[in-house]
Scaffold this active site. Structure first.
Site, PDB file in Angstrom:
ATOM      1  N   ILE A  13       0.840  -1.204   0.000  1.00  0.00           N
ATOM      2  CA  ILE A  13       0.000   0.000   0.000  1.00  0.00           C
ATOM      3  C   ILE A  13       0.876   1.254   0.000  1.00  0.00           C
ATOM      4  O   ILE A  13       0.598   2.233  -0.701  1.00  0.00           O
ATOM      5  CB  ILE A  13      -0.962   0.010   1.215  1.00  0.00           C
ATOM      6  N   ASP A  33      11.798   3.293   5.038  1.00  0.00           N
ATOM      7  CA  ASP A  33      11.465   1.863   5.017  1.00  0.00           C
ATOM      8  C   ASP A  33      12.685   1.055   5.416  1.00  0.00           C
ATOM      9  O   ASP A  33      13.795   1.314   4.943  1.00  0.00           O
ATOM     10  CB  ASP A  33      10.966   1.468   3.616  1.00  0.00           C
ATOM     11  N   LYS A  34      12.459   0.043   6.252  1.00  0.00           N
ATOM     12  CA  LYS A  34      13.550  -0.827   6.700  1.00  0.00           C
ATOM     13  C   LYS A  34      13.948  -1.826   5.613  1.00  0.00           C
ATOM     14  O   LYS A  34      15.027  -2.395   5.650  1.00  0.00           O
ATOM     15  CB  LYS A  34      13.060  -1.577   7.952  1.00  0.00           C
ATOM     16  N   ILE A  60      11.723   2.034  11.882  1.00  0.00           N
ATOM     17  CA  ILE A  60      10.958   3.020  12.665  1.00  0.00           C
ATOM     18  C   ILE A  60      11.204   2.866  14.161  1.00  0.00           C
ATOM     19  O   ILE A  60      10.910   3.770  14.934  1.00  0.00           O
ATOM     20  CB  ILE A  60       9.433   2.951  12.378  1.00  0.00           C
ATOM     21  N   THR A 137      -6.149  -1.076  10.188  1.00  0.00           N
ATOM     22  CA  THR A 137      -6.936  -2.109   9.514  1.00  0.00           C
ATOM     23  C   THR A 137      -8.296  -2.297  10.174  1.00  0.00           C
ATOM     24  O   THR A 137      -8.449  -2.022  11.375  1.00  0.00           O
ATOM     25  CB  THR A 137      -6.154  -3.447   9.573  1.00  0.00           C
ATOM     26  N   ASP A 138      -9.255  -2.819   9.421  1.00  0.00           N
ATOM     27  CA  ASP A 138     -10.556  -3.147  10.013  1.00  0.00           C
ATOM     28  C   ASP A 138     -10.466  -4.378  10.905  1.00  0.00           C
ATOM     29  O   ASP A 138     -11.401  -4.673  11.657  1.00  0.00           O
ATOM     30  CB  ASP A 138     -11.633  -3.339   8.929  1.00  0.00           C
ATOM     31  N   GLU A 139      -9.338  -5.097  10.839  1.00  0.00           N
ATOM     32  CA  GLU A 139      -9.216  -6.314  11.651  1.00  0.00           C
ATOM     33  C   GLU A 139      -9.195  -6.007  13.150  1.00  0.00           C
ATOM     34  O   GLU A 139      -9.411  -6.899  13.965  1.00  0.00           O
ATOM     35  CB  GLU A 139      -7.971  -7.111  11.236  1.00  0.00           C
ATOM     36  N   TYR A 163      -1.452 -10.180  14.857  1.00  0.00           N
ATOM     37  CA  TYR A 163      -1.356  -9.017  13.952  1.00  0.00           C
ATOM     38  C   TYR A 163      -2.381  -7.949  14.328  1.00  0.00           C
ATOM     39  O   TYR A 163      -2.031  -6.794  14.561  1.00  0.00           O
ATOM     40  CB  TYR A 163      -1.575  -9.459  12.492  1.00  0.00           C
ATOM     41  N   LYS A 167      -1.933  -4.124  15.833  1.00  0.00           N
ATOM     42  CA  LYS A 167      -2.431  -2.915  15.163  1.00  0.00           C
ATOM     43  C   LYS A 167      -3.397  -2.164  16.091  1.00  0.00           C
ATOM     44  O   LYS A 167      -3.388  -0.932  16.144  1.00  0.00           O
ATOM     45  CB  LYS A 167      -3.132  -3.271  13.846  1.00  0.00           C
ATOM     46  N   LYS A 202       0.059 -13.215  -0.290  1.00  0.00           N
ATOM     47  CA  LYS A 202      -1.315 -12.837   0.039  1.00  0.00           C
ATOM     48  C   LYS A 202      -2.305 -13.511  -0.921  1.00  0.00           C
ATOM     49  O   LYS A 202      -1.945 -13.880  -2.042  1.00  0.00           O
ATOM     50  CB  LYS A 202      -1.469 -11.308  -0.003  1.00  0.00           C
ATOM     51  N   ASN A 262     -14.117 -15.710   0.486  1.00  0.00           N
ATOM     52  CA  ASN A 262     -12.834 -16.050  -0.136  1.00  0.00           C
ATOM     53  C   ASN A 262     -12.996 -16.982  -1.328  1.00  0.00           C
ATOM     54  O   ASN A 262     -12.339 -16.817  -2.362  1.00  0.00           O
ATOM     55  CB  ASN A 262     -11.898 -16.700   0.891  1.00  0.00           C
TER      56      ASN A 262
HETATM   57  P1  NAD Z   1       3.424  -4.624   3.535  1.00  0.00           P
HETATM   58  O1  NAD Z   1       3.785  -5.755   4.436  1.00  0.00           O
HETATM   59  O2  NAD Z   1       3.275  -4.873   2.073  1.00  0.00           O
HETATM   60  O3  NAD Z   1       4.514  -3.455   3.679  1.00  0.00           O
HETATM   61  C1  NAD Z   1       5.044  -3.065   4.916  1.00  0.00           C
HETATM   62  C2  NAD Z   1       6.255  -2.196   4.649  1.00  0.00           C
HETATM   63  O4  NAD Z   1       6.772  -1.753   5.914  1.00  0.00           O
HETATM   64  C3  NAD Z   1       7.397  -2.930   3.930  1.00  0.00           C
HETATM   65  O5  NAD Z   1       7.917  -2.118   2.907  1.00  0.00           O
HETATM   66  C4  NAD Z   1       8.413  -3.147   5.041  1.00  0.00           C
HETATM   67  O6  NAD Z   1       9.767  -3.176   4.570  1.00  0.00           O
HETATM   68  C5  NAD Z   1       8.159  -1.949   5.930  1.00  0.00           C
HETATM   69  N1  NAD Z   1       8.555  -2.177   7.325  1.00  0.00           N
HETATM   70  C6  NAD Z   1       8.265  -3.259   8.095  1.00  0.00           C
HETATM   71  N2  NAD Z   1       8.817  -3.119   9.315  1.00  0.00           N
HETATM   72  C7  NAD Z   1       9.454  -1.927   9.320  1.00  0.00           C
HETATM   73  C8  NAD Z   1      10.192  -1.210  10.295  1.00  0.00           C
HETATM   74  N3  NAD Z   1      10.402  -1.718  11.516  1.00  0.00           N
HETATM   75  N4  NAD Z   1      10.687   0.008   9.967  1.00  0.00           N
HETATM   76  C9  NAD Z   1      10.500   0.524   8.727  1.00  0.00           C
HETATM   77  N5  NAD Z   1       9.819  -0.118   7.755  1.00  0.00           N
HETATM   78  C10 NAD Z   1       9.297  -1.323   8.052  1.00  0.00           C
HETATM   79  O7  NAD Z   1       2.086  -4.003   4.148  1.00  0.00           O
HETATM   80  P2  NAD Z   1       0.841  -3.351   3.404  1.00  0.00           P
HETATM   81  O8  NAD Z   1      -0.094  -4.425   3.010  1.00  0.00           O
HETATM   82  O9  NAD Z   1       1.318  -2.382   2.386  1.00  0.00           O
HETATM   83  O10 NAD Z   1       0.169  -2.565   4.614  1.00  0.00           O
HETATM   84  C11 NAD Z   1       0.587  -1.239   4.939  1.00  0.00           C
HETATM   85  C12 NAD Z   1      -0.183  -0.768   6.161  1.00  0.00           C
HETATM   86  O11 NAD Z   1      -1.570  -0.795   5.901  1.00  0.00           O
HETATM   87  C13 NAD Z   1       0.047  -1.645   7.396  1.00  0.00           C
HETATM   88  O12 NAD Z   1       0.151  -0.808   8.512  1.00  0.00           O
HETATM   89  C14 NAD Z   1      -1.202  -2.501   7.471  1.00  0.00           C
HETATM   90  O13 NAD Z   1      -1.489  -2.830   8.801  1.00  0.00           O
HETATM   91  C15 NAD Z   1      -2.245  -1.573   6.880  1.00  0.00           C
HETATM   92  N6  NAD Z   1      -3.370  -2.236   6.206  1.00  0.00           N
HETATM   93  C16 NAD Z   1      -3.163  -3.185   5.249  1.00  0.00           C
HETATM   94  C17 NAD Z   1      -4.248  -3.753   4.591  1.00  0.00           C
HETATM   95  C18 NAD Z   1      -4.059  -4.769   3.489  1.00  0.00           C
HETATM   96  O14 NAD Z   1      -5.062  -5.310   2.983  1.00  0.00           O
HETATM   97  N7  NAD Z   1      -2.849  -5.044   3.031  1.00  0.00           N
HETATM   98  C19 NAD Z   1      -5.551  -3.352   4.912  1.00  0.00           C
HETATM   99  C20 NAD Z   1      -5.720  -2.381   5.893  1.00  0.00           C
HETATM  100  C21 NAD Z   1      -4.632  -1.814   6.513  1.00  0.00           C
END
Ligand code: NAD
Length: 358
Positions: A13, A33-34, A60, A137-139, A163, A167, A202, A262
């Site tokens: 995202i 980003d890490k 972070i 997230t909605d979770e 997870y 969150k 995923k 699903n």
């Molecule tokens: P993702 O796992 O694809 O990406 C996470 C990113 O964070 C990666 O680039 C990773 O390198 C970076 N990261 C992880 N730990 C780190 C740290 N300690 N320091 C710096 N960077 C770090 O996740 P996503 O699916 O893109 O989700 C992004 C956000 O949106 C998350 O907070 C997730 O909870 C939220 N979210 C996701 C969804 C979904 O459907 N994917 C839905 C709702 C909310």
């Protein structure tokens, strides 16, 4: 032109947010980003040469690195997406989720607070416009099994997995920093995203890639778990709207009005692939024949569904994609971008990046 500090901008995202900010606004982006396994700079190849884009490889949870990043880049807006995000991984190893999602968010909040309090003295106008937007997230709301209810912004939290519990904790911390210190925060809680650059572990990309390879399509339990699916670029536009126009202290739910079981998602993907790739791997008569039901995930929530009327009413956001149009675009993207996912599958997306860095 404002400076957006986006954490997790190399993720699924986050990279959509960074691409949207660079391609469709005049803002600057600092991507922090890490680069865990989920971070992939190849998802940013279309914007990395922009002089409005900067990348900082940092954790972070590293207080000094966060302090230095705020100091160097003087952001106007923080969009916090960095997280450990995969439920199955949180069941196998919860500690990393607590470290990044809870401890890391706390460190980031403290860096933002110190920076913002400094701005109040040095540049009150910039301080007044500063925003910290936490993406969740909605979770966190738990399970809606057996009801027709929708999650609203006031639904009590009842997370089920490590997870979602991590969150939920981070959401509480963000609210506390707003109430206690006055940090100008916003929170969004979104349903399941899908679309381009989604990591192949995923559900949706896994099913597309397994089907193309003639491998089993593993579906948890009876496949009746309902999720509300949102196309990732619609989410990115919603997030930028909230970060730019949302009311401080408010929460906005974001969803796609696409409640699907699903198994229905998997059957839709199979049907799209039948149309687009009728020439199947040897021994496969129909993609659907590859569907295999496997033991359910422990603590698996049955139904999530979002009431997104607040963001629609107050900020005028609605998704551009329907489930059908978004799924079609997603399948087309994976068919047209084999190199991106093959490099994730064979691990070279990490190897080459390390080569560049050393
Ligand atoms: P993702 O796992 O694809 O990406 C996470 C990113 O964070 C990666 O680039 C990773 O390198 C970076 N990261 C992880 N730990 C780190 C740290 N300690 N320091 C710096 N960077 C770090 O996740 P996503 O699916 O893109 O989700 C992004 C956000 O949106 C998350 O907070 C997730 O909870 C939220 N979210 C996701 C969804 C979904 O459907 N994917 C839905 C709702 C909310």
């Amino acid at each position: 032109m404002r400076t957006f500090l986006v954490t997790g901008g190399a993720g699924f995202i986050g990279s959509a947010v960074v691409r949207e900010l660079i391609e469709n606004t005049g803002h600057c982006v600092v991507n922090v980003d890490k680069l865990t396994y989920a971070g992939n700079l190849e998802s940013l190849s279309s914007v990395e040469s922009s002089d409005r884009y900067h990348f900082v490889q940092a954790d972070i949870g590293d207080a000094e690195a966060m302090r230095a990043t705020f100091e160097a880049h003087q952001p106007d807006v923080v969009m916090h997406l960095a997280a450990e995000s995969h439920v199955d991984r949180s069941i196998d190893g919860p500690a990393e989720f607590i470290q990044t999602n809870v401890v890391g968010t706390t460190v980031l909040l403290e860096a933002a607070r110190t920076y913002w309090q400094g701005l109040q003295a040095s540049n009150p106008e910039k301080a007044a416009g500063f925003r910290f937007h936490h993406i969740s997230t909605d979770e966190v709301y738990g399970d809606l099994e057996g009801t027709d209810d929708l999650f609203t912004e006031t639904t009590p939290y009842a997370p089920s997995s490590p997870y979602s519990a991590s969150k939920a904790s981070s959401d509480h911390l963000v609210r506390a920093w707003q109430r206690t210190y006055g940090l100008p925060t916003l929170i969004t809680n979104c349903s399941n995203n899908y679309g381009p650059y989604h990591f192949p572990e995923k559900l949706i990309p896994l099913m597309i890639l397994n089907a193309l390879a003639g491998k089993a399509l593993p579906v948890y339990g009876d496949g009746q778990q309902v999720r509300d699916w949102l196309y990732v670029e619609d989410h990115a536009r919603a997030l930028i709207k909230v970060a730019s126009e949302g009311q401080v202290g408010e929460t906005y739910n974001i969803g796609g009005h696409n409640e699907k079981a699903n198994i229905e998602v998997v059957r839709t993907l199979c049907a799209l692939l039948e149309e687009r790739v009728p020439d199947k791997p040897a021994g496969v008569a129909r993609y659907e024949d590859l569907i295999t039901f496997v033991a359910d995930r422990p603590g698996h929530d049955v139904r999530y569904a979002i009431d997104a009327s607040k963001i629609e009413r107050e900020l005028g956001w609605t998704p551009a994609e329907t489930f059908e149009s978004g799924m079609g675009k997603t399948v087309d993207w994976y068919l047209a971008n084999r190199e991106w996912w093959q490099r994730v599958q064979d691990g070279s997306y990490r190897g080459e990046r390390l080569g560049v860095l050393t």
